[in-house]
Design a protein around this motif. Sequence first.
Motif, mmCIF file in Angstrom:
data_model
loop_
_atom_site.group_PDB
_atom_site.id
_atom_site.type_symbol
_atom_site.label_atom_id
_atom_site.label_comp_id
_atom_site.label_asym_id
_atom_site.label_seq_id
_atom_site.Cartn_x
_atom_site.Cartn_y
_atom_site.Cartn_z
ATOM 1 N N PRO A 62 2.274 7.567 4.040
ATOM 2 C CA PRO A 62 2.467 8.131 2.647
ATOM 3 C C PRO A 62 0.695 9.641 2.349
ATOM 4 C CG PRO A 62 0.583 5.898 3.424
ATOM 5 C CD PRO A 62 1.247 7.033 4.563
ATOM 6 N N ASP A 63 0.300 9.888 3.812
ATOM 7 C CA ASP A 63 -1.623 10.942 3.287
ATOM 8 C C ASP A 63 -1.512 11.956 1.964
ATOM 9 O OD1 ASP A 63 -0.924 9.647 5.891
ATOM 10 O OD2 ASP A 63 -2.197 10.627 7.082
ATOM 11 N N THR A 114 -3.027 9.036 7.169
ATOM 12 C CA THR A 114 -3.142 7.860 8.629
ATOM 13 C C THR A 114 -3.262 8.731 10.058
ATOM 14 O OG1 THR A 114 -0.167 8.299 8.389
ATOM 15 C CG2 THR A 114 -1.707 6.282 7.788
ATOM 16 N N GLY A 151 0.790 -1.133 -0.008
ATOM 17 C CA GLY A 151 0.217 -0.047 -0.111
ATOM 18 C C GLY A 151 0.737 1.310 0.059
ATOM 19 N N GLY A 152 0.029 2.112 0.565
ATOM 20 C CA GLY A 152 1.229 3.369 0.412
ATOM 21 C C GLY A 152 1.713 4.100 -0.570
ATOM 22 N N ALA A 169 -4.579 1.739 6.787
ATOM 23 C CA ALA A 169 -4.218 3.294 5.812
ATOM 24 C C ALA A 169 -5.012 3.023 4.519
ATOM 25 C CB ALA A 169 -3.057 3.512 5.681
ATOM 26 N N ASP A 170 -6.086 2.731 4.728
ATOM 27 C CA ASP A 170 -6.534 1.669 2.925
ATOM 28 C C ASP A 170 -7.491 2.879 2.346
ATOM 29 O OD1 ASP A 170 -5.720 -0.889 2.818
ATOM 30 O OD2 ASP A 170 -7.531 -1.843 3.273
ATOM 31 N N GLY A 230 -6.294 6.087 2.368
ATOM 32 C CA GLY A 230 -4.615 6.680 2.571
ATOM 33 C C GLY A 230 -4.142 7.909 3.768
ATOM 34 N N THR A 250 5.731 1.417 9.897
ATOM 35 C CA THR A 250 5.137 1.327 8.933
ATOM 36 C C THR A 250 4.039 2.036 8.598
ATOM 37 O OG1 THR A 250 6.294 -1.159 8.865
ATOM 38 C CG2 THR A 250 4.880 -0.171 7.129
ATOM 39 N N TYR A 251 3.725 2.515 8.055
ATOM 40 C CA TYR A 251 2.115 3.461 7.788
ATOM 41 C C TYR A 251 0.877 3.134 6.545
ATOM 42 C CZ TYR A 251 3.432 6.694 11.650
ATOM 43 O OH TYR A 251 3.678 6.495 13.219
ATOM 44 N N PHE A 252 1.552 2.127 6.527
ATOM 45 C CA PHE A 252 1.016 1.560 4.607
ATOM 46 C C PHE A 252 0.668 0.328 4.711
ATOM 47 C CE2 PHE A 252 5.328 1.734 4.229
ATOM 48 C CZ PHE A 252 6.032 0.502 4.139
ATOM 49 N N SER A 253 0.674 -0.644 3.637
ATOM 50 C CA SER A 253 0.204 -1.625 4.060
ATOM 51 C C SER A 253 -0.716 -2.214 5.158
ATOM 52 C CB SER A 253 1.156 -3.012 3.701
ATOM 53 O OG SER A 253 2.195 -2.021 2.965
#
Length: 418
Positions: free
Chosen positions: A186-187, A145, A54-55, A140-141, A143, A133-136
């Motif tokens: 990733p925001d 966090t 993700g991310g 966080a889906d 977009g 880890t701010y993704f996957s």
Amino acid sequence: MPDLEQRYNLAKEQFAEWGVDADAALQQLSQVAISMHCWQGDDVTGFEGADELGGGLAVTGSYPGKARTPDELRADLDKAYALIPGDHRLNLHACYAELDGATVERDELQPEHFASWIDWAKTNNHGLDFNPTYFSHPKADDGFTLSSPDEGVRKFWIDHGIACREIGASMGAALGSPCVTNIWIPDGYKDLPIDRRGPRERLAASLDAILAKPYDKQHLLDAVESKLFGIGSESYVVGSHEFYLGYAVKNQTVLCLDAGHFHPTELLADKLTSVFQYVDQVLLHVSRGVRWDSDHVVLLTDELNALAQELVRGEYLGRTHIGLDFFDASINRVAAWVIGTRATLKSLLRAMLEPIDRLTAAEQSGDLTTRLALLEEAKQMPWGAVWDYHCERSGVPASDAWLAEVKRYESDVLAKRN
Ligand SMILES: C[C@H](O)[C@H](O)[C@@H](O)C(=O)CO
Ligand SMILES: [Mn+2]
């Protein structure tokens, strides 16, 4: 054919005629520890069972032999380190925790979940660096966090950041070397936002909450990383360069500059002397964007040489943490680490072998002709002989001899994974 030491001695004489001490350059190079990124070894998958990256990150290629377990990843890393001169660090992501089948949410991660990594690092003389880890992750889906408008989501990610600083500090304490713990989120929005202000105000408040607890800087160094855009956040990224530059200056955190996180013609090299006026330390994510933030394997490009020249000429190595950040699944992953790390070291060696005093004298006396001429002639000085000798003396293969080792490892080990 002269052996590597003879070639080195000839090169050393040539550099001495230029006013450059090759022995001193090698001594300086051997002090540099590059933080190699664990995520090149498994295409940023981690060990939580995530099936999608993700991310807004993307890894392309399906080269066989990807590491599937912590032991496989460590074995692959061991192989890569054995082909790179010097003692280097490992940069770990939180999603590489070893949970032994238990479900531990990211906001509940503890140092014990990284105990095997710490033991391995201690045994092999690697410092460790760390990343929340701010993704996957399902939270966080959408977009967002740390800047999410949902208080519960924001709290979850704040608690993840707090847990990761505790883990980073315990890694640093255990290994006797500060752990750089880098926050990248990733925001952002794919399309034009109306409210650009709210998410940035929420991100600033979330970071303040995460960084509230003071830690000994001998154990933990906090870094923040900006980005121009990601896949799905083309129009607006909350954590932009201006946002994090301001945050790092105000709070005196380490500023992370990723070579792929700017406009394609915007180079990191010229940023260093500016940001070093206002922040004490910089974390570099050495990457190679091709047309976009594609995270290609780092090569000895003009861009990389320029970066190394700035670090050496400005005497900034003591204030810079050098990490790698690329992920290529279209070639042998161990080779990717070796190529990128050796290229980064070569760029530093070349910069250390420049006739800096002569170049500076020419510039200061206004003799810009001599400055340009020397810069051009420096390109054909025999730095390759110095590099090969350094490899041999460090007990690793010189020139392209490392490739045969990787090929052997591929047929003996990687090809048997499926
Ligand atoms: C996997 C890393 O956290 C990531 O590459 C980050 O550093 C980044 O550069 C995102 O584009
Ligand atoms: Mn990065």
